[in-house]
Design a protein around this motif. Sequence first.
Motif, PDB file in Angstrom:
ATOM      1  N   UNK A  85     -13.487   2.871  -8.826  1.00 44.21           N
ATOM      2  CA  UNK A  85     -13.075   4.203  -8.378  1.00 44.21           C
ATOM      3  C   UNK A  85     -12.701   4.185  -6.901  1.00 44.21           C
ATOM      4  N   UNK A 101      -0.527   4.600  -1.130  1.00 43.97           N
ATOM      5  CA  UNK A 101       0.795   4.627  -1.763  1.00 43.97           C
ATOM      6  C   UNK A 101       1.515   5.929  -1.415  1.00 43.97           C
ATOM      7  N   UNK A 102       2.773   6.016  -1.832  1.00 50.26           N
ATOM      8  CA  UNK A 102       3.624   7.155  -1.495  1.00 50.26           C
ATOM      9  C   UNK A 102       2.933   8.478  -1.810  1.00 50.26           C
ATOM     10  N   UNK A 140      -6.197   2.951  -3.044  1.00 55.27           N
ATOM     11  CA  UNK A 140      -4.845   2.587  -3.431  1.00 55.27           C
ATOM     12  C   UNK A 140      -3.956   3.823  -3.507  1.00 55.27           C
ATOM     13  N   UNK A 141      -4.509   4.895  -4.091  1.00 52.73           N
ATOM     14  CA  UNK A 141      -3.756   6.149  -4.187  1.00 52.73           C
ATOM     15  C   UNK A 141      -3.438   6.682  -2.805  1.00 52.73           C
ATOM     16  N   UNK A 184      -8.043   0.660 -14.533  1.00 49.91           N
ATOM     17  CA  UNK A 184      -9.066   1.475 -13.872  1.00 49.91           C
ATOM     18  C   UNK A 184     -10.077   1.996 -14.886  1.00 49.91           C
ATOM     19  N   UNK A 208      -9.374   2.468  -6.563  1.00 50.62           N
ATOM     20  CA  UNK A 208      -8.301   3.342  -7.015  1.00 50.62           C
ATOM     21  C   UNK A 208      -7.995   4.408  -5.974  1.00 50.62           C
ATOM     22  N   UNK A 258       1.573   7.272  -9.088  1.00 55.78           N
ATOM     23  CA  UNK A 258       1.964   6.195  -8.178  1.00 55.78           C
ATOM     24  C   UNK A 258       1.372   4.842  -8.584  1.00 55.78           C
TER      25      UNK A 258
END
Lengths: 205, 218
Positions: B4, B14-15, B10-11, A87, B7, A78
């Motif tokens: 980290x 999101x979908x 964000x993960x 990252x 991230x 995603x």
Amino acid sequence: MELNVSDLSVSRGGIAVLEGLSFSILEGEALVLRGPNGSGKTTLLRTIAGLQPPLRGTIGLEREAMAYAGHSDGIKSVLTVRENLQFWADVFETGAIDPALQAFDLSALENRPAGGLSAGQKRRLGLARMVVSGRPVWVLDEPTVSLDLASVAMFAEAVRAHLAAGGLALLATHIDLGLSEARMLDVTPFKAIPPEIDDFDGDFL
Amino acid sequence: MIALLIRDLRLAVRAGGGFGLGLSFFLIVVVLVPFGVGPESGLLSTIAPGILWLGALLACLLSLDRILALDWEDGSLDLLATAPLPMEAIVSIKSLAHWITTGLPLVLAAPVLGLLLNLPDAGYGPLVLSLLIGTPALSVIGTFGAALTVGLKRGGLLLSLLVLPLYVPTLIFGAEMARRSIEGMDATPPLLMLAGITCGTIALLPFASAAVLRVNLR
């Protein structure tokens, strides 16, 4: 910088798979590991990368010197290509990712979600991570899986650039990378001999 | 470390990230309880703190296997283990990300849902406070459970069985604190116990999680 491995024995699931392995890689050198499936190449690479302790023997460099790429690329589908790579650049504190994107011809794809990439493009993104890691020793496990010929050449070019900059590379692969200068090491002769199971109870007699 | 955390957040949003999973489960449980128990408002007020705490706990449990399993499946966990971050930092950040995406929304939603359960006025503040103090422990303990079961396919059942007993003290003291305040008793002892559990788990469990994760990655 030099990677010295001496008398190394590695185990998988508590059973030794390779024994008495010694080799050294000098600065700017690449070593290609060969051997049939199940001969312990992956276990050896994971041990050298510091993911598991060796059974015996020493690895000359700290695990902080190694950048490891395994069978899976650790790509989040995603996130976009750029976010994925950024990252790792942030984690390794190396900063710029554009040279890595260019080296693997990913600049045109940078804003695409990584889930939409083909298998080969994902692999290229996974390998671009090695460039942003900024670490001197690349430990690569089957890096060319699902890459086409042009991409393999691109990868060989990236490895060469890394070696020219004073890096080291340790690869396990079955195909010819076009890295003619790389040395080969066949791990088959180092296969561990399983100890003979001696469960005969003498007192029984 | 910040990278980290960003991230993971964000993960989560999101979908397919499962951000709303815990929250909607909490909502469903709390909305359905009055239908099951009946419209007697006195009874509902009595059980409200317990139901809210239980709902929050189960909602938290629901999202635990996502903490590490997804990173394990796509190989990121191997790569993170070889990155310059210490494993203890990785699991702590993962717990924090889980708390921000699951625990914190539950804390914020609890007063609104308390209304549905006819929570007495005196209970709102202590309930939110107890959840705020208690839910970080749920995330940290859950990360430990997730680290124990990380290599297992469909380890969800084992994870729940391992983690639920460890959740019991948090549940008891959390709900007790809200109940005592409603009944006008001194709520300090359960508050201190709850804070102690949270501080203890945050201080010690990341080391345990990192150790089992290292073993599981071999």
